[in-house]
Design a protein around this motif. Structure first.
Motif, PDB file in Angstrom:
ATOM      1  N   UNK A  55       0.803  -1.221   0.000  1.00  0.00           N
ATOM      2  CA  UNK A  55       0.000   0.000   0.000  1.00  0.00           C
ATOM      3  C   UNK A  55       0.840   1.277   0.000  1.00  0.00           C
ATOM      4  N   UNK A  56       2.104   1.201   0.322  1.00  0.00           N
ATOM      5  CA  UNK A  56       2.969   2.373   0.266  1.00  0.00           C
ATOM      6  C   UNK A  56       3.517   2.644  -1.115  1.00  0.00           C
ATOM      7  N   UNK A  57       3.290   1.714  -2.052  1.00  0.00           N
ATOM      8  CA  UNK A  57       3.820   1.847  -3.412  1.00  0.00           C
ATOM      9  C   UNK A  57       2.745   1.907  -4.485  1.00  0.00           C
ATOM     10  N   UNK A  58       1.644   1.156  -4.286  1.00  0.00           N
ATOM     11  CA  UNK A  58       0.658   0.994  -5.356  1.00  0.00           C
ATOM     12  C   UNK A  58      -0.760   1.201  -4.859  1.00  0.00           C
ATOM     13  N   UNK A  59      -1.647   1.465  -5.818  1.00  0.00           N
ATOM     14  CA  UNK A  59      -3.073   1.598  -5.536  1.00  0.00           C
ATOM     15  C   UNK A  59      -3.844   0.985  -6.707  1.00  0.00           C
ATOM     16  N   UNK A  60      -4.982   0.392  -6.423  1.00  0.00           N
ATOM     17  CA  UNK A  60      -5.839  -0.148  -7.472  1.00  0.00           C
ATOM     18  C   UNK A  60      -5.300  -1.400  -8.144  1.00  0.00           C
ATOM     19  N   UNK A  61      -4.820  -2.334  -7.376  1.00  0.00           N
ATOM     20  CA  UNK A  61      -4.225  -3.561  -7.917  1.00  0.00           C
ATOM     21  C   UNK A  61      -5.318  -4.486  -8.458  1.00  0.00           C
ATOM     22  N   UNK A  62      -5.131  -5.009  -9.667  1.00  0.00           N
ATOM     23  CA  UNK A  62      -6.077  -5.988 -10.217  1.00  0.00           C
ATOM     24  C   UNK A  62      -5.409  -6.834 -11.292  1.00  0.00           C
ATOM     25  N   UNK A  63      -6.069  -7.938 -11.645  1.00  0.00           N
ATOM     26  CA  UNK A  63      -5.611  -8.825 -12.715  1.00  0.00           C
ATOM     27  C   UNK A  63      -6.188  -8.354 -14.040  1.00  0.00           C
ATOM     28  N   UNK A  64      -5.343  -8.324 -15.063  1.00  0.00           N
ATOM     29  CA  UNK A  64      -5.783  -7.928 -16.400  1.00  0.00           C
ATOM     30  C   UNK A  64      -5.508  -9.074 -17.376  1.00  0.00           C
ATOM     31  N   UNK A  65      -6.473  -9.358 -18.226  1.00  0.00           N
ATOM     32  CA  UNK A  65      -6.325 -10.415 -19.231  1.00  0.00           C
ATOM     33  C   UNK A  65      -5.327 -10.003 -20.303  1.00  0.00           C
TER      34      UNK A  65
END
Length: 98
Positions: A55-65
């Motif tokens: 959380x100190x580096x990234x936001x909105x993490x998700x898997x993309x096809x």
């Protein structure tokens, strides 16, 4: 019947810069071609948990096809293709390549 797992990458936005980033073997990268590609759902889920905890580096993490052209991941959805190209307001950053 569950939908079969297709190749995916983990993507997010860099917290401070807002750039689109992809999870790679050794951290985060701004280049889709360097992203780690997941073909195993359990491994992808584990890496998602690890990525979302940053959380100190990234936001909105998700898997993309993605699909693979050789060993290079290519987005399957126009949204991901758009994100991979960078900001659309003027040519800078990733857009300088196109």
């Amino acid at each position: 019947m569950p939908k079969p797992f297709t190749p995916k990458v983990i993507t997010a936005n860099a917290l401070l810069e807002g750039d689109v980033i992809y999870l790679a073997d050794n951290g985060w990268t701004r280049q889709l071609a360097q992203a780690e590609v997941f073909t195993d759902e359990a491994h992808a889920d584990l890496r998602m948990i690890e990525a979302a905890a940053q959380t100190g580096e990234v936001v909105g993490v998700y898997l993309a096809d993605v699909t693979l052209e050789g060993s290079t991941p290519v987005p399957t959805h126009f949204r991901e293709d758009f994100r991979a190209r960078g900001p659309s307001n003027y040519a800078h950053g990733k857009q300088e390549q196109f």
